[in-house]
Design an enzyme around this catalytic site. Structure first.
Site, PDB file in Angstrom:
ATOM      1  N   TYR A  61      -6.002  11.908   9.638  1.00 55.47           N
ATOM      2  CA  TYR A  61      -4.907  10.987   9.936  1.00 55.47           C
ATOM      3  C   TYR A  61      -5.181  10.384  11.305  1.00 55.47           C
ATOM      4  CZ  TYR A  61      -2.071  13.260   6.264  1.00 55.47           C
ATOM      5  OH  TYR A  61      -1.592  13.762   5.084  1.00 55.47           O
ATOM      6  N   PHE A 218       4.461  12.093  -0.106  1.00 47.22           N
ATOM      7  CA  PHE A 218       4.756  10.713  -0.503  1.00 47.22           C
ATOM      8  C   PHE A 218       6.054  10.593  -1.300  1.00 47.22           C
ATOM      9  CE2 PHE A 218       0.360   8.413  -0.487  1.00 47.22           C
ATOM     10  CZ  PHE A 218       0.324   8.542   0.880  1.00 47.22           C
ATOM     11  N   LEU A 220       9.047   9.861  -0.485  1.00 43.39           N
ATOM     12  CA  LEU A 220       9.923   8.744  -0.141  1.00 43.39           C
ATOM     13  C   LEU A 220       9.232   7.400  -0.292  1.00 43.39           C
ATOM     14  CD1 LEU A 220      11.804  10.104   3.001  1.00 43.39           C
ATOM     15  CD2 LEU A 220      12.347  10.366   0.577  1.00 43.39           C
ATOM     16  N   PRO A 225      11.398   3.023  -4.801  1.00 39.86           N
ATOM     17  CA  PRO A 225      11.542   1.661  -5.320  1.00 39.86           C
ATOM     18  C   PRO A 225      11.857   1.595  -6.813  1.00 39.86           C
ATOM     19  CG  PRO A 225       9.683   1.792  -3.830  1.00 39.86           C
ATOM     20  CD  PRO A 225      10.152   3.212  -4.070  1.00 39.86           C
TER      21      PRO A 225
END
Length: 289
Positions: A61, A218, A220, A225
């Site tokens: 990251y 992941f 959220l 959508p």
């Protein structure tokens, strides 16, 4: 609410049911320094002061950005803090993702995480499976278990695994945790730009049978959508956001789920942590499906 990792081992780790995923503290495309470095450091400090004692990170990251932020904000670490990192992947110069899973790669990844996190031992390391390269799972896990015997790793987990891969892993040694994509709206395998992501639903029952915490990632970003009108209706009932209801749904779905919602906003961090206070009834869960 708490959950115990490796509860039957000589070194169990008990943490709060909501952790924090650090990936969103990086720049665009999970690369480079955060846009607001002071806020990123404050998010980490606030998470810990608010009762979070499980952080998820990885040296790819950034690269190394979240690890360095964690060390800067929190070192020397609180005694009850569990830092979970990942190895098995790397970033190419074009910022794409690639396997980094040969035994020598995994060892280099562990050494780098130890250095950047300023630790002598990492409490929990996930072997991240990415793509289907030539290195067999048994060889990858063999390298992880070897470093565990050396004391560099306390517990070994798996990330991004299919049911068959988890079953194989359980035959090879003790798997402490599993980290897969999972949310109210995204429960099964999904194809993303950088590869296949097995869903949490296909391994949850195995995790429950073996007392293995399932850590959704992941949840959220890709779930909300397309969550649909049912989630919206329940948000109105509980005066909550869809993000909060997604976390609450995960907490109620199984006592073996440990959500790690990530954010680069201090306000959203506080909002996410309030999801632990939402009580979904059996009727709510049945309605959500």
């Amino acid at each position: 609410m708490q959950i115990t990792i490796a509860e039957h081992s000589a070194h169990p780790l008990t943490v709060s049911r909501i952790g924090y995923g650090t990936m969103r503290l990086t720049g665009p495309e999970i690369w480079g320094e955060p846009a607001d470095r002071p806020q990123a450091l404050e998010i980490l400090k606030t998470a810990i002061s608010s009762g979070v004692n499980f952080l998820d990170t990885a040296d790819y990251y950034g690269e190394d950005v979240t690890n360095r932020l964690i060390a800067e904000a929190l070192h020397p670490y609180p005694q009850d803090l569990v830092i979970c990192t990942k190895v098995g992947a790397t970033r190419r110069p074009d910022r794409s993702w690639a396997p980094y899973n040969k035994p020598e790669n995994l060892r280099a990844g562990i050494e780098n995480n130890l250095r950047t996190l300023q630790q002598e031992q990492i409490q929990l390391v996930h072997l991240r499976l990415i793509g289907h390269g030539p290195v067999p799972l048994a060889e990858q896990l063999g390298a992880m278990f070897a470093m565990q015997r050396e004391g560099k790793i306390l517990h070994v987990g798996l990330s991004n695994v299919t049911r068959a891969e988890l079953e194989e892993g359980l035959q090879l040694g003790t798997i402490a945790t599993v980290e897969n994509m999972y949310s109210y709206a995204q429960r099964t395998t999904v194809e993303l730009a950088y590869g296949t992501n097995p869903g949490g639903e296909e391994v949850l029952d195995l995790c429950e049978q073996h007392g293995i915490p399932l850590i959704p990632f992941f949840s959220l970003i890709h779930g909300l959508p397309k969550a649909g009108i049912k989630l919206t209706e329940i948000t109105k009932k509980h005066n909550a956001t869809e993000a909060q209801l997604n976390i609450a749904w995960l907490l109620h779905k199984s006592p073996w789920i440990l959500p790690i919602p990530g954010t680069s906003s201090l306000a959203h961090l506080r909002e996410n942590l309030k999801a632990a206070d939402i009580k979904l009834s059996a009727e709510d869960m049945a309605f959500l499906g």
